[in-house]
Every structure is written in structure tokens, then in C-alpha cells.
Design a protein around this motif. Structure first.
Motif, PDB file in Angstrom:
ATOM      1  N   GLY A   5       0.828  -1.192   0.000  1.00 46.19           N
ATOM      2  CA  GLY A   5       0.000   0.000   0.000  1.00 46.19           C
ATOM      3  C   GLY A   5       0.862   1.241   0.000  1.00 46.19           C
ATOM      4  O   GLY A   5       2.103   1.160  -0.116  1.00 46.19           O
ATOM      5  N   PRO A   6       0.251   2.397   0.113  1.00 47.09           N
ATOM      6  CA  PRO A   6       1.042   3.645   0.151  1.00 47.09           C
ATOM      7  C   PRO A   6       1.916   3.694   1.406  1.00 47.09           C
ATOM      8  O   PRO A   6       1.435   3.474   2.519  1.00 47.09           O
ATOM      9  CB  PRO A   6      -0.020   4.743   0.161  1.00 47.09           C
ATOM     10  CG  PRO A   6      -1.255   4.075   0.678  1.00 47.09           C
ATOM     11  CD  PRO A   6      -1.191   2.659   0.228  1.00 47.09           C
ATOM     12  N   GLU A   7       3.187   3.946   1.210  1.00 47.22           N
ATOM     13  CA  GLU A   7       4.121   4.005   2.334  1.00 47.22           C
ATOM     14  C   GLU A   7       4.431   5.473   2.645  1.00 47.22           C
ATOM     15  O   GLU A   7       4.912   6.205   1.787  1.00 47.22           O
ATOM     16  CB  GLU A   7       5.416   3.256   1.993  1.00 47.22           C
ATOM     17  CG  GLU A   7       5.202   1.777   1.737  1.00 47.22           C
ATOM     18  CD  GLU A   7       6.497   1.062   1.411  1.00 47.22           C
ATOM     19  OE1 GLU A   7       7.569   1.669   1.611  1.00 47.22           O
ATOM     20  OE2 GLU A   7       6.438  -0.091   0.946  1.00 47.22           O
ATOM     21  N   HIS A   8       4.175   5.865   3.870  1.00 43.79           N
ATOM     22  CA  HIS A   8       4.373   7.256   4.282  1.00 43.79           C
ATOM     23  C   HIS A   8       5.790   7.406   4.832  1.00 43.79           C
ATOM     24  O   HIS A   8       6.002   7.628   6.030  1.00 43.79           O
ATOM     25  CB  HIS A   8       3.324   7.658   5.315  1.00 43.79           C
ATOM     26  CG  HIS A   8       1.918   7.532   4.810  1.00 43.79           C
ATOM     27  ND1 HIS A   8       1.205   6.363   4.889  1.00 43.79           N
ATOM     28  CD2 HIS A   8       1.117   8.443   4.198  1.00 43.79           C
ATOM     29  CE1 HIS A   8       0.011   6.545   4.364  1.00 43.79           C
ATOM     30  NE2 HIS A   8      -0.069   7.791   3.924  1.00 43.79           N
ATOM     31  N   VAL A   9       6.771   7.243   3.920  1.00 41.67           N
ATOM     32  CA  VAL A   9       8.169   7.243   4.340  1.00 41.67           C
ATOM     33  C   VAL A   9       8.601   8.595   4.912  1.00 41.67           C
ATOM     34  O   VAL A   9       9.235   8.649   5.979  1.00 41.67           O
ATOM     35  CB  VAL A   9       9.078   6.817   3.172  1.00 41.67           C
ATOM     36  CG1 VAL A   9      10.552   6.914   3.580  1.00 41.67           C
ATOM     37  CG2 VAL A   9       8.739   5.398   2.738  1.00 41.67           C
ATOM     38  N   PRO A  10       8.313   9.727   4.252  1.00 39.54           N
ATOM     39  CA  PRO A  10       8.742  11.015   4.831  1.00 39.54           C
ATOM     40  C   PRO A  10       8.163  11.257   6.221  1.00 39.54           C
ATOM     41  O   PRO A  10       8.891  11.672   7.134  1.00 39.54           O
ATOM     42  CB  PRO A  10       8.237  12.045   3.816  1.00 39.54           C
ATOM     43  CG  PRO A  10       8.120  11.288   2.535  1.00 39.54           C
ATOM     44  CD  PRO A  10       7.693   9.928   2.914  1.00 39.54           C
ATOM     45  N   ALA A  11       6.852  11.002   6.377  1.00 36.69           N
ATOM     46  CA  ALA A  11       6.234  11.211   7.690  1.00 36.69           C
ATOM     47  C   ALA A  11       6.830  10.265   8.723  1.00 36.69           C
ATOM     48  O   ALA A  11       7.080  10.651   9.881  1.00 36.69           O
ATOM     49  CB  ALA A  11       4.725  11.014   7.601  1.00 36.69           C
ATOM     50  N   ALA A  12       7.069   9.007   8.313  1.00 34.40           N
ATOM     51  CA  ALA A  12       7.657   8.040   9.246  1.00 34.40           C
ATOM     52  C   ALA A  12       9.072   8.443   9.633  1.00 34.40           C
ATOM     53  O   ALA A  12       9.480   8.296  10.790  1.00 34.40           O
ATOM     54  CB  ALA A  12       7.647   6.645   8.627  1.00 34.40           C
ATOM     55  N   ALA A  13       9.838   8.949   8.659  1.00 37.45           N
ATOM     56  CA  ALA A  13      11.206   9.376   8.964  1.00 37.45           C
ATOM     57  C   ALA A  13      11.215  10.525   9.967  1.00 37.45           C
ATOM     58  O   ALA A  13      12.003  10.530  10.923  1.00 37.45           O
ATOM     59  CB  ALA A  13      11.916   9.787   7.671  1.00 37.45           C
ATOM     60  N   VAL A  14      10.327  11.499   9.758  1.00 42.12           N
ATOM     61  CA  VAL A  14      10.243  12.623  10.695  1.00 42.12           C
ATOM     62  C   VAL A  14       9.835  12.139  12.083  1.00 42.12           C
ATOM     63  O   VAL A  14      10.409  12.551  13.103  1.00 42.12           O
ATOM     64  CB  VAL A  14       9.256  13.690  10.169  1.00 42.12           C
ATOM     65  CG1 VAL A  14       9.007  14.761  11.222  1.00 42.12           C
ATOM     66  CG2 VAL A  14       9.783  14.325   8.883  1.00 42.12           C
ATOM     67  N   ALA A  15       8.842  11.255  12.123  1.00 40.96           N
ATOM     68  CA  ALA A  15       8.388  10.731  13.412  1.00 40.96           C
ATOM     69  C   ALA A  15       9.503   9.983  14.124  1.00 40.96           C
ATOM     70  O   ALA A  15       9.710  10.140  15.339  1.00 40.96           O
ATOM     71  CB  ALA A  15       7.171   9.830  13.212  1.00 40.96           C
ATOM     72  N   CYS A  16      10.243   9.143  13.387  1.00 41.68           N
ATOM     73  CA  CYS A  16      11.337   8.389  14.004  1.00 41.68           C
ATOM     74  C   CYS A  16      12.432   9.313  14.517  1.00 41.68           C
ATOM     75  O   CYS A  16      12.984   9.098  15.608  1.00 41.68           O
ATOM     76  CB  CYS A  16      11.918   7.402  13.005  1.00 41.68           C
ATOM     77  SG  CYS A  16      10.868   5.959  12.689  1.00 41.68           S
ATOM     78  N   LEU A  17      12.759  10.347  13.758  1.00 42.57           N
ATOM     79  CA  LEU A  17      13.778  11.293  14.201  1.00 42.57           C
ATOM     80  C   LEU A  17      13.342  12.012  15.476  1.00 42.57           C
ATOM     81  O   LEU A  17      14.129  12.172  16.421  1.00 42.57           O
ATOM     82  CB  LEU A  17      14.064  12.305  13.091  1.00 42.57           C
ATOM     83  CG  LEU A  17      14.876  11.787  11.885  1.00 42.57           C
ATOM     84  CD1 LEU A  17      14.946  12.850  10.799  1.00 42.57           C
ATOM     85  CD2 LEU A  17      16.275  11.369  12.313  1.00 42.57           C
ATOM     86  N   LEU A  18      12.090  12.447  15.497  1.00 41.76           N
ATOM     87  CA  LEU A  18      11.596  13.148  16.690  1.00 41.76           C
ATOM     88  C   LEU A  18      11.578  12.228  17.903  1.00 41.76           C
ATOM     89  O   LEU A  18      11.999  12.613  19.000  1.00 41.76           O
ATOM     90  CB  LEU A  18      10.196  13.706  16.416  1.00 41.76           C
ATOM     91  CG  LEU A  18      10.108  14.883  15.445  1.00 41.76           C
ATOM     92  CD1 LEU A  18       8.649  15.251  15.181  1.00 41.76           C
ATOM     93  CD2 LEU A  18      10.855  16.086  15.993  1.00 41.76           C
TER      94      LEU A  18
END
Length: 501
Positions: A302-315
Motif C-alpha cells: 500500500g502507500p508508504e508514508h516514508v517522509p512522515a515516518a522518517a520525521v516521526a522516528c527522528l523526533l
């Protein structure tokens, strides 16, 4: 003849008999029965479950109103907001039921009621979290709460984006007002989740608190299902919002009628446990959410929200590192701070003294040492008890801090003995400071826990590196001998005889 006692305007309202554990128990036990009945009506058809849900919403609002009016639910303002929120849900239910009675239904009215209800619930949680003298004081003791709440909110924001907001924003058939509604629900729920977690971390656990948190969890879940039609995840999810709101209402009414509800945001009576097992498990699960969601999306293609996930992981990573750094600083503070007086420990003082004497050998700056011992302290414990002795130690420590300079190191050296390290202090100034400390302690009596005043005096021995005392051991030995000379000389005095080595 007996006369009625008038309640002072400042006296807190006493909860009346409406707060009863038996009422809460009956309400909680009735919830599964009603849920089974609701499911049965849904199977039978004829929209009987809709009429049952409407009746339950209106009945729940009535029970909440009774609890609020009679004062059994605790602080009124948040409860008034909750009553108003569920009154709006009742209006929405009546509007929807009219579809099967009169053949009319206004979707805009139901949507407006749902949005306003979400905002009112948010207002109730904000009102509780801002209660003066409760969460603010406990949050000061729990310096990890803000970080932990931020971790939960970041993860919740990613879930909201991945499963609610992004699907709606990318659908061309969803018009602007619907997108605004989705964003409103999402933002309100995120703030509600954050404040709820903060209440959970700052409040001692009670049955009412567990019911109230269950209510907020179910309420937020139902809000997510309200927008299920817009996300295209299936109509069954929107239909599931009805029974979830019913369960949420039962949990809220049960909390309102439980006697412990008045203590949900009362000043904490127990220490905050920043490393409790439940709290660490919650944070551990939260940090694993984002990568797990990405894995699920990857395998489902399905659609992978990589940018949002990357930001969330960094935070989340940054917040976890900040929490670890703060925990290390907290443990360091506990290791070097005396638990009773708040002064430095002997271990910290010895390290500071060794460092000070080593620096004194490299520079021309002088360094002074004071050893302060309470006179006849054993008799205080024997006569007045150990709580009185602890109070004396705390008060003497406070006066020592007030009588010294910002760069001086004040420590509890032993049971009733204190040590003060004074950098860049020569012998004349050292004697003056010692005498000022002695006078400050002798000036006013110490007020014991029973209210009785007690005169307290100290004997002080001092030493300076400029006497040719090059090591910390030499400084300590000289100050200790002069301390005993002060006691032998009659106590309540400073021994400034530099001939005593």
C-alpha cells in the motif's frame, strides 16, 4: 436545640451521597448487557439499535447531569463541558433516528454536533489539566512527563496522518469542508491524547481514573471512526462508532458516580514514579509503532508514508535521547544530594575539596574550610523525637545556604555535622563568614513539628590553605581540631585560633 453549621466560602464542597461505588459497579456491569442487546437489535433489524443508542445517550446525559448538580462528580466546570458534549451527541442521535421515524435526516447537523462535542471534550480535559495546585505541582516533580507526553503525541500524530488525514487529503472527491472536519477531529484528538497521558502520569491511580481514561480512549477511537466514510475504509467502521460511544458513555457515567472521582486531579499524595514498569512498556510500544506501520504498509504494498515516518522516528529518537540524558542527570543529582537537607553529600564535598586544594597549589587563590557541628543534638532526638531532629537539620541547612555565597559548597558531612568549602577566601574573611553563620543559626529558634520553639546553636572550626595546609586531609584535620576546641570552650562559638593545628 441543634443549629446547622454554615459552610465557609473557602471550605471545599463535600461530595454528597450520589458518589457511590455500588452505582458505579451496576453501571459497569450493565455495559456488556446493553452491548449484547444492541448487537441483537442490529441483527433483528428495523433500526431498533438506533433507537436504543438514542435512548442510552439521553439517559446518560441525565445521569451525568444529576451527578454534576449534586456535586458527587468533583470539580464542576469539566463535567459541565462533558454534559454539553454528550447532549450534542444526543441531538445527533435524535437527528439520525428521525431518518427512520419522519424520513428526514440532516447530515450537516450531525456533523456539526460531532465537531462541537469533540471540542467540548477537549475543553474538559484542558480544564482538568490546568487545575491550580494539582498537575502543575506534580509536573514539577516529574520532569520527564513533558518528554513522555511528546513521544506519545508524535506517534499518535503519525498514526493519524497515515490512516486518517493523508487518505482524505488525497481523495479528489472529498470537498474542502470535509477535509476541515477531518483535520479538526485529528487535532482535537491529538491534544486530548497528550493531556490525557499527562493526567495519567501525574495522578495517582484510582478506579475513577481508570474509568475516565477508558472513556477518553473510547471517545478518541469513535472520533476516528466518524471520518471512516471519508477515508474510504469501509462503512462498517463508521457503524462501529455507535456502540463504541455507548461504551464510552458507560465508562464516563461510572467514573462520575465513583467516590474516587474527586481525587482524580487532587494534589498527589504519592511520589511520581518516572521509571515504573507500565510507563516504560507504554513508551517502548510507542517507539515501535512507526517502523511496524511501515513494515505492514510495505508487505501490503500500500502507500508508504516514508517522509512522515522518517520525521516521526527522528523526533522520537531525539526525545528518547533527551529522556536518557535527563535520567542520567537525575541520577547524578540523587547521588550527590542529601535526601533530608537538600545539601550536597560528603562524597561530592570530598571531591570538591580535593579539586580545590589541587587548584590552590597551581594558583595564588586561597581556600577556606568550615566544619559546623550542632550542639547537644542527641538530646533533641532523645527529648523531642526524630521528626523534631529532622526538622532541626533541615532548618539549619536552610540557614547555612542563606548565609553563604553562591560559589561556596555546603554539604552535610555527617549526622549533625556540616562542611562548607569557600573558594578564594582568606583567613580574615573566613572568620567573618563563620561568625555570621553562627549568629544566623542562634538568632531565631527553630519551630518544631509540634509548634514548639527550640533554640539551636552550633560550634564551628575553620582552616585556610594559606596556613601552609596543602592537602585536603591537612585542611580537614586542622578544622576538626578547632571544632573540638570550640566545643571544649563552651560551644556556640567559632574557634579561630590558628595556632591549633
Amino acid at each position: 436545640m441543634r443549629t446547622a453549621r454554615l459552610r465557609s466560602p473557602t471550605e471545599p464542597r463535600r461530595p454528597v451521597a450520589v458518589a457511590d461505588e455500588r452505582a458505579t459497579r451496576l453501571i459497569v456491569l450493565a455495559a456488556p448487557v446493553v452491548l449484547v442487546t444492541y448487537a441483537g437489535f442490529a441483527i433483528v433489524g428495523h433500526h431498533l439499535e438506533t433507537f436504543l443508542a438514542t435512548a442510552l445517550q439521553l439517559g446518560g446525559v441525565s445521569l451525568l447531569t444529576v451527578a454534576v448538580v449534586r456535586g458527587g462528580a468533583g470539580r464542576r466546570i469539566p463535567w459541565i463541558l462533558l454534559v454539553a458534549a454528550h447532549a450534542l451527541v444526543g441531538v445527533s442521535s435524535v437527528n439520525y433516528a428521525g431518518r427512520f421515524v419522519r424520513g428526514t435526516y440532516d447530515p450537516a447537523l450531525s456533523t456539526l454536533c460531532s465537531v462541537l462535542a469533540a471540542l467540548l471534550v477537549l475543553g474538559a480535559v484542558v480544564a482538568w489539566s490546568r487545575r491550580a495546585g494539582s498537575l502543575r505541582d506534580r509536573a514539577a516533580r516529574d520532569r520527564f512527563a513533558s518528554i513522555d507526553v511528546a513521544i506519545i503525541v508524535v506517534v499518535s500524530a503519525f498514526l493519524s496522518w497515515a490512516f486518517v488525514v493523508a487518505p482524505v487529503l488525497h481523495r479528489p472527491d472529498v470537498i474542502g469542508p470535509a477535509k476541515v472536519i477531518v483535520l479538526t477531529f485529528s487535532i482535537a484528538d491529538l491534544i486530548t491524547i497528550g493531556l490525557t497521558v499527562r493526567i495519567l502520569f501525574a495522578t495517582r491511580a484510582t478506579p475513577a481514573l481508570r474509568l475516565f481514561l477508558t472513556y477518553l480512549l473510547l471517545w478518541s477511537s469513535a472520533d476516528g471512526l466518524v471520518v471512516a466514510d471519508l477515508t474510504g475504509n469501509g462503512a462498517w467502521m463508521a457503524e462501529a462508532g455507535g456502540p463504541i460511544r455507548i461504551l464510552a458513555l458507560f465508562a464516563l457515567v461510572g467514573a462520575a458516580y465513583h467516590p474516587s472521582m474527586t481525587a482524580v486531579v487532587a494534589p498527589g499524595r504519592t511520589a511520581v514514579r518516572v521509571t515504573s514498569a507500565g510507563r516504560l512498556v507504554l513508551l517502548g510500544l510507542a517507539t515501535a509503532v512507526t517502523p511496524v506501520v511501515l513494515l505492514i504498509q510495505h508487505f501490503q504494498r500500500g502507500p508508504e508514508h516514508v517522509p512522515a515516518a522518517a520525521v516521526a522516528c527522528l523526533l522520537v529518537s531525539a526525545l528518547v535521547m533527551a529522556r536518557m540524558a535527563r535520567l542520567v542527570a537525575e541520577q547524578r543529582g540523587l547521588a550527590i544530594t542529601d535526601g533530608l537537607t537538600g545539601l550536597h553529600t560528603r562524597r561530592f564535598f570530598d571531591e570538591a575539596l580535593s579539586s580545590g586544594t589541587a587548584q590552590n597549589l597551581r594558583t595564588t587563590d586561597d581556600i577556606g574550610l568550615l566544619l559546623v557541628d550542632l550542639d547537644h543534638f542527641k538530646s533533641v532526638n532523645d527529648t523531642h523525637g526524630h521528626p523534631a531532629g529532622d526538622q532541626v537539620l533541615r532548618e539549619v541547612a536552610r540557614r547555612l545556604r542563606d548565609s553563604t555565597r553562591s560559589g561556596d559548597v555546603v554539604a552535610r558531612y555527617g549526622g549533625e555535622e556540616f562542611a562548607i568549602l569557600l573558594p578564594r577566601t582568606g583567613r580574615p574573611e573566613l572568620v567573618s563568614i563563620a561568625e555570621r553563620i553562627r549568629a544566623a543559626i542562634d538568632r531565631d529558634p527553630v519551630r518544631l513539628p509540634n509548634g514548639r520553639p527550640l533554640r539551636v546553636t552550633v560550634s564551628i572550626g575553620l582552616a585556610a590553605a594559606s596556613e601552609g595546609l596543602a592537602s585536603s586531609d591537612e585542611l580537614t584535620s586542622a578544622a576538626d581540631r578547632r571544632l573540638y576546641a570550640a566545643k571544649a570552650g563552651g560551644r556556640n562559638q567559632v574557634s579561630a585560633d590558628f595556632n591549633i593545628l
